[in-house]
Write a protein that holds these residues in place. Structure first.
Motif, PDB file in Angstrom:
ATOM      1  N   HIS A 173     -17.598 -32.840  22.047  1.00  0.00           N
ATOM      2  CA  HIS A 173     -17.458 -31.700  21.140  1.00  0.00           C
ATOM      3  C   HIS A 173     -16.521 -32.066  19.987  1.00  0.00           C
ATOM      4  O   HIS A 173     -15.491 -31.426  19.770  1.00  0.00           O
ATOM      5  N   CYS A 174     -16.883 -33.111  19.283  1.00  0.00           N
ATOM      6  CA  CYS A 174     -16.098 -33.529  18.122  1.00  0.00           C
ATOM      7  C   CYS A 174     -16.110 -32.407  17.081  1.00  0.00           C
ATOM      8  O   CYS A 174     -17.158 -31.812  16.807  1.00  0.00           O
ATOM      9  N   LYS A 175     -14.956 -32.140  16.488  1.00  0.00           N
ATOM     10  CA  LYS A 175     -14.783 -30.944  15.674  1.00  0.00           C
ATOM     11  C   LYS A 175     -15.586 -30.958  14.373  1.00  0.00           C
ATOM     12  O   LYS A 175     -15.851 -29.902  13.797  1.00  0.00           O
ATOM     13  N   MET A 176     -16.006 -32.148  13.919  1.00  0.00           N
ATOM     14  CA  MET A 176     -16.716 -32.217  12.635  1.00  0.00           C
ATOM     15  C   MET A 176     -18.226 -32.266  12.817  1.00  0.00           C
ATOM     16  O   MET A 176     -18.969 -32.245  11.843  1.00  0.00           O
ATOM     17  N   CYS A 177     -18.698 -32.321  14.072  1.00  0.00           N
ATOM     18  CA  CYS A 177     -20.114 -32.594  14.330  1.00  0.00           C
ATOM     19  C   CYS A 177     -20.908 -31.317  14.593  1.00  0.00           C
ATOM     20  O   CYS A 177     -20.501 -30.480  15.407  1.00  0.00           O
ATOM     21  N   PRO A 178     -22.057 -31.153  13.931  1.00  0.00           N
ATOM     22  CA  PRO A 178     -22.876 -29.955  14.133  1.00  0.00           C
ATOM     23  C   PRO A 178     -23.743 -29.977  15.381  1.00  0.00           C
ATOM     24  O   PRO A 178     -24.366 -28.978  15.714  1.00  0.00           O
ATOM     25  N   VAL A 179     -23.796 -31.112  16.098  1.00  0.00           N
ATOM     26  CA  VAL A 179     -24.686 -31.214  17.259  1.00  0.00           C
ATOM     27  C   VAL A 179     -24.418 -30.137  18.302  1.00  0.00           C
ATOM     28  O   VAL A 179     -25.362 -29.501  18.795  1.00  0.00           O
ATOM     29  N   PRO A 180     -23.154 -29.862  18.698  1.00  0.00           N
ATOM     30  CA  PRO A 180     -22.937 -28.789  19.679  1.00  0.00           C
ATOM     31  C   PRO A 180     -23.498 -27.446  19.212  1.00  0.00           C
ATOM     32  O   PRO A 180     -24.025 -26.680  20.025  1.00  0.00           O
ATOM     33  N   ALA A 181     -23.398 -27.170  17.906  1.00  0.00           N
ATOM     34  CA  ALA A 181     -23.955 -25.917  17.389  1.00  0.00           C
ATOM     35  C   ALA A 181     -25.477 -25.912  17.464  1.00  0.00           C
ATOM     36  O   ALA A 181     -26.099 -24.892  17.784  1.00  0.00           O
ATOM     37  N   LEU A 182     -26.096 -27.059  17.202  1.00  0.00           N
ATOM     38  CA  LEU A 182     -27.562 -27.143  17.238  1.00  0.00           C
ATOM     39  C   LEU A 182     -28.098 -26.933  18.651  1.00  0.00           C
ATOM     40  O   LEU A 182     -29.165 -26.351  18.838  1.00  0.00           O
ATOM     41  N   TYR A 183     -27.355 -27.427  19.641  1.00  0.00           N
ATOM     42  CA  TYR A 183     -27.820 -27.382  21.027  1.00  0.00           C
ATOM     43  C   TYR A 183     -27.071 -26.360  21.872  1.00  0.00           C
ATOM     44  O   TYR A 183     -27.138 -26.404  23.096  1.00  0.00           O
ATOM     45  N   ASN A 184     -26.360 -25.453  21.197  1.00  0.00           N
ATOM     46  CA  ASN A 184     -25.602 -24.407  21.903  1.00  0.00           C
ATOM     47  C   ASN A 184     -24.647 -24.985  22.945  1.00  0.00           C
ATOM     48  O   ASN A 184     -24.449 -24.425  24.028  1.00  0.00           O
TER      49      ASN A 184
END
Length: 464
Positions: A173-184
């Motif tokens: 859950h790196c703070k700059m990365c949108p991947v967690p947002a994309l995959y909930n």
């Protein structure tokens, strides 16, 4: 009147993820939702050999078709704005498309998922509020690519290629990365046997090059080792593998992992090191904090002679120019292929709401990115750009001759390197300045050779 079908559009965007041929994507998100009767138009495929004007002409052609025949031909228009987080804001063609569309459309993909408000702000004045956002399921691990689509897309070295994933999301859950947002915030690793079966199926259908588009394919490195071990046993001769996104730094401390990367023929490996500064890594919430993890990874990459490794690091948080130069000096000494990204604030990431002070101007960051590309250019020559003997070593080992003339250093030899000529130019500038302890040289390249002078003209504009 016949039944009206949906029109699915893969929007054109210019980014590293759709460069011919290795990273050329297939419209996996659209193939995931495609139904019988749907028409699929891939603008990336259509525009791949066209210049900017030609790409806009292709968009115009599609717009004319939609605006003319929408009412009689289509039940819905769905536009996919990509699968890859790094390309989330490179969409001038999409904005042009919206400025000229006259019918309602639905939009899906990375860009609307993390920039919903911006996408909705582009509503065409001609069509009123004509945009709706589709919730996107980014799980394309189970998408079957038909022979029809395999045959449509660019080959690599004359060999048929395919795209696939064996993971879904990322556990970090790196703070700059949108991947967690994309995959909930979710993460899934497909079964090892199932993944190997999919590779074997593609191979049996003639595929000899596979691009893996996983966001973090090596996050579960022990499971990934099992995947590679079973893939090795399949003995799929001639098969080459390429990573579209990144590998984890810490995975390279696993020597079985390093050995199998070579034995299963990975020809391109992308490694997101982010930064060698511990405080930087902590601020972005990286899963490792110490420099030793990076150093170990590079040592094992060299030990196992892993080819095609590209290192990605970030700048632009609140570090100084000297901080970035420390990164560049380390990577230059290691002779690695380096890529620099200026950090971006994506909606729905922790970084989006963080307050920090940028201590470098945009011009300084452009200069540092240019230096990073010069390090990449020099990496095959095993030259450390910042060593005071670098210029002499490069000149001698590559058959150049040098003379001095009226305060100018004249270098004769090969000066044209295609699109990388500017990297050659920047490398010469840096090597010259390291040797002569200056920071104001100008490099001029012509057919007759290279001229280097210490006169400053234009400041940072002299950097390429």
């Amino acid at each position: 009147m016949g039944l009206k079908n949906r029109l699915l559009i893969q929007m054109q965007y210019d980014a590293s993820t759709n460069k011919y041929p290795m990273s050329f994507p297939l419209p996996m998100l659209l193939l995931n939702i495609k139904q019988d009767g749907d028409e699929l138009v891939d603008l990336i495929l259509e525009c791949k050999d066209k210049n900017k004007v030609g790409k806009f002409e292709s968009v115009d052609k599609l717009l004319n078709k939609i605006n003319t025949f929408y009412s009689t031909s289509y039940s819905e228009i769905i536009v996919n704005m990509g699968e890859y987080p790094a390309d989330a804001d490179r969409y001038e063609y999409f904005e042009y498309f919206l400025a000229n569309i006259k019918v309602p459309i639905s939009v899906m993909g990375t860009y609307p998922t993390i920039n919903r408000e911006r996408v909705l702000s582009f509503n065409s004045s001609l069509a009123g509020s004509n945009i709706s956002i589709l919730e996107t399921n980014f799980n394309v691990t189970d998408v079957y690519i038909s022979d029809e689509y395999l045959d449509l897309y660019p080959m690599v070295g004359g060999k048929k290629r395919a795209v696939m994933k064996i993971t879904w999301g990322c556990p970090q859950h790196c703070k700059m990365c949108p991947v967690p947002a994309l995959y909930n915030g979710k993460y899934k690793y497909c079964g090892v046997d199932e993944s190997v079966t999919k590779v074997r199926d593609l191979y049996n259908r003639g595929v000899r090059f596979i691009t893996f588009t996983d966001d973090n394919i090596s996050s579960a490195d022990k499971r990934f080792v099992k995947f590679m071990e079973k893939l090795k046993k399949e003995n799929l001769k001639g098969l080459k593998l390429h990573s579209q996104e990144g590998f984890e730094v810490t995975a390279f401390s696993n020597e079985d992992f390093c050995r199998l990367l070579v034995e299963t023929n990975w020809v391109t490996v992308k490694l997101g090191v982010e930064n060698i500064k511990e405080d930087f890594l902590k601020k972005i919430g990286k899963y490792f904090f110490d420099f030793n993890s990076i150093d170990t990874a590079i040592k094992n990459i060299k030990k196992y002679n892993i080819k095609g490794v590209r290192f990605f690091f970030l700048i632009g948080l609140d570090e100084t120019e000297e901080d970035v130069l420390d990164n560049l000096k380390y990577f230059s000494k290691q002779h690695v292929e380096l890529r620099t990204s200026i950090i971006r604030k994506y909606k729905n990431t922790e970084l989006y709401d963080m307050e920090y002070t940028k201590k470098m101007t945009p011009a300084t960051m452009r200069k540092l990115k240019s230096m990073a590309y010069a390090i990449s250019w020099l990496s095959p020559y095993k030259v450390d750009m910042f060593d005071k003997n670098a210029l002499d070593k490069f000149i001698t080992e590559n058959g150049y001759t040098i003379t001095n003339e009226n305060d100018k250093l004249i270098i004769k030899g090969r000066t044209k390197f295609g699109f990388q000529t500017n990297r050659f130019k920047t490398a010469l500038k840096c090597m010259y300045e390291s040797k002569y302890n200056t920071n104001d040289s100008i490099v001029t390249i012509s057919d007759g050779g290279v001229e280097i002078t210490n006169k400053i003209i234009g400041g940072f504009d002299s950097w390429v």
